[in-house]
Design an enzyme around this catalytic site. Structure first.
Site, mmCIF file in Angstrom:
data_model
loop_
_atom_site.group_PDB
_atom_site.id
_atom_site.type_symbol
_atom_site.label_atom_id
_atom_site.label_comp_id
_atom_site.label_asym_id
_atom_site.label_seq_id
_atom_site.Cartn_x
_atom_site.Cartn_y
_atom_site.Cartn_z
ATOM 1 N N CYS A 268 3.904 -12.312 -11.265
ATOM 2 C CA CYS A 268 2.551 -11.917 -10.875
ATOM 3 C C CYS A 268 1.574 -12.204 -12.028
ATOM 4 O O CYS A 268 1.453 -13.348 -12.464
ATOM 5 C CB CYS A 268 2.545 -10.458 -10.443
ATOM 6 S SG CYS A 268 1.022 -9.903 -9.652
ATOM 7 N N ASP A 360 3.610 -14.820 0.828
ATOM 8 C CA ASP A 360 3.004 -14.032 -0.242
ATOM 9 C C ASP A 360 1.552 -13.747 0.144
ATOM 10 O O ASP A 360 0.731 -14.668 0.204
ATOM 11 C CB ASP A 360 3.071 -14.818 -1.555
ATOM 12 C CG ASP A 360 2.581 -14.022 -2.758
ATOM 13 O OD1 ASP A 360 1.809 -13.063 -2.568
ATOM 14 O OD2 ASP A 360 2.964 -14.368 -3.886
ATOM 15 N N HIS A 395 5.581 -11.521 -1.815
ATOM 16 C CA HIS A 395 5.206 -11.587 -3.228
ATOM 17 C C HIS A 395 6.250 -10.942 -4.136
ATOM 18 O O HIS A 395 6.582 -11.484 -5.185
ATOM 19 C CB HIS A 395 3.859 -10.886 -3.412
ATOM 20 C CG HIS A 395 3.360 -10.862 -4.819
ATOM 21 N ND1 HIS A 395 3.025 -12.008 -5.507
ATOM 22 C CD2 HIS A 395 3.155 -9.824 -5.691
ATOM 23 C CE1 HIS A 395 2.608 -11.698 -6.728
ATOM 24 N NE2 HIS A 395 2.691 -10.379 -6.865
#
Length: 457
Positions: A268, A360, A395
């Site tokens: 991330c 995602d 994600h």
């Protein structure tokens, strides 16, 4: 043969033929009275290892439910369950038999872990992440009569087994780091060393997360879990390039780390930082880079607070779904419409592994990976890029067999909001298992394969 059945058989020769049916019924009663036996092997293992679950001594053709239950460190309960029917021998083998219903279906060796979900009535928007890696995750596996979907606490299971799942292997050393303004935890594998190193950076949620680093150390890499932003304080984090360079050098200078065998691992926000270090730092030279669930851009003055400000400028791109969950995936592509923000791929000089899910809903990591590959190909550097793309993964691609959560609460602008991460449970879980194997193979190849005997001393 049991002691009881031996006695009955010796008696059989003294009885008239018309008493045979009576003895047969007595033998059947003894056999059926044996309680079901549940085995889970191994009962103690690392979290990325598979186990085998087998139930024996059931009546043939019996419907049963296998159930797993875990209480998190936040005192929330998570569960998974599958519906099975015993075979002609009275056996259920999770590795071989079909689950006909429950939180997973089909032949799923680890379905009792990856399909875990909060029990009914739990708090909304929770996630399951290990905080104290020095203790195991305790999971109770049980078998119940019939096909159940609720009310497990009211049941008296036929059998149960308590198992331990560890992130920290025996002999791994955990070292608190607080020097030169840098905070984090270093994990050293068991053995004499020295070892290749990995600088491990998590996302914008902030805080110090150790579970991936401890698992990497359990697999032979000295891993430094770096804390670089407090929870919910991205807008205050005046942390720039020098902080991460200092952290890299602390890892490099440790006597149990091979100084020229260090890679970077980012997830991330951490993946944005990782790729920025690969392209823009003149101080450090990582040997390889793993980027999970990120999009990548550059800033004139790179700080975590600067990344936050740039993101906030595009908050108008946030959408919500029918459940009022926030969808952030359009922010990254909007930022990259500005050519000056695009990562300078000509500066990439080490192998890079991108891991992304096409569902995602936070970072649009799949689209970013495709764009990065096109630009690296245009500059003749596509040989340095390996891209793992998973169509229905979201994600939050975690270590294998971690429960999938499609949405959960997260901090944004000092507020708690429900964020849609994306992913469908089964394909997302498959992506976690497959990507972890390939991440370890990637790190093994680039950090271990060229180590000389002299470097190991």
């Amino acid at each position: 043969m049991s002691f009881q059945s031996t006695v009955l058989c010796s008696t059989l020769v003294k009885l008239p033929m018309n008493d045979f049916d009576l003895v047969h019924r007595r033998l059947s009663s003894v056999t059926q009275s044996a309680p079901p036996v549940l085995s889970v092997l191994p009962t103690r293992a690392l979290v990325d290892e598979k186990f085998k679950v087998v139930v024996e001594n059931l009546p043939p053709g019996s419907p049963v439910t296998l159930h797993s239950l875990h209480q998190s460190e936040d005192k929330d309960y998570w569960e998974a369950f599958g519906h099975y029917i015993s075979d002609h021998r009275g056996v259920v083998s999770v590795a071989e038999d079909l689950s006909f219903g429950g939180t997973y279906t089909g032949t799923e060796v680890m379905g009792l872990l990856w399909s875990m979900r909060p029990v009914p009535g739990s708090r909304a928007g929770i996630r399951l992440r290990k905080k104290n890696v020095c203790t195991p995750m305790l999971i109770n596996i049980s078998v119940c009569r019939g096909h159940l979907a609720e009310g497990f606490r009211d049941q008296c299971p036929l059998a149960s087994v308590l198992i331990e799942r560890w992130y920290l292997a025996p002999g791994v050393r955990r070292i608190d780091i607080s020097e030169k303004g840098v905070r984090g935890t270093l994990f050293i594998p068991p053995g004499p060393g020295p070892f290749p190193g990995v600088l491990d950076m998590w996302g914008g949620g902030g805080g110090l997360l150790e579970y991936r680093s401890s698992l990497l150390a359990s697999r032979g890499f000295a891993s430094f879990a770096l804390e670089y932003v407090k929870p919910g304080e991205m807008e205050k984090a005046d942390v720039g390039l020098s902080y991460f360079e200092t952290a890299f050098n602390i890892l490099k200078d440790h006597p149990q780390v091979i100084p020229d065998r260090i890679g970077i691992f980012g997830f991330c926000l951490g993946s944005i930082v990782a790729m920025y270090l690969v392209t823009e730092s003149n101080v450090i030279k990582p040997l390889c880079c793993v980027s999970v669930g990120g999009f990548h851009f550059v800033l004139h003055e790179f700080t975590v607070r600067g990344i936050h400000k740039l993101t906030v400028k595009h908050f108008n791109m946030i959408r919500v779904d029918e459940n009022n969950h926030q969808i952030w995936r359009d922010i990254g592509p909007e930022i990259l419409k500005d050519p000056s923000k695009k990562l300078n791929v000509e500066k990439i000089n080490c192998p890079v592994l991108l891991v992304s899910g096409h569902d995602d809903q936070t970072m649009a990591a799949g689209e970013n990976a495709e764009d990065l590959f096109r630009r690296m190909k245009a500059t003749g550097k596509e040989h340095l890029l390996t891209s793992l793309q998973y169509p229905d993964a979201g994600h939050q691609i975690q270590p294998p067999f971690s429960p999938h959560y499609r949405a959960s609460y997260s901090m944004s602008n000092a507020q708690k909001v429900m964020v849609l991460w994306g992913g469908q449970t089964k394909p997302h879980s498959d992506a976690q298992e497959d990507s972890w194997k390939k991440i370890l193979a990637f790190l093994q190849h680039h950090l271990y394969s060229r180590i000389t005997p002299k470097a190991r001393k």
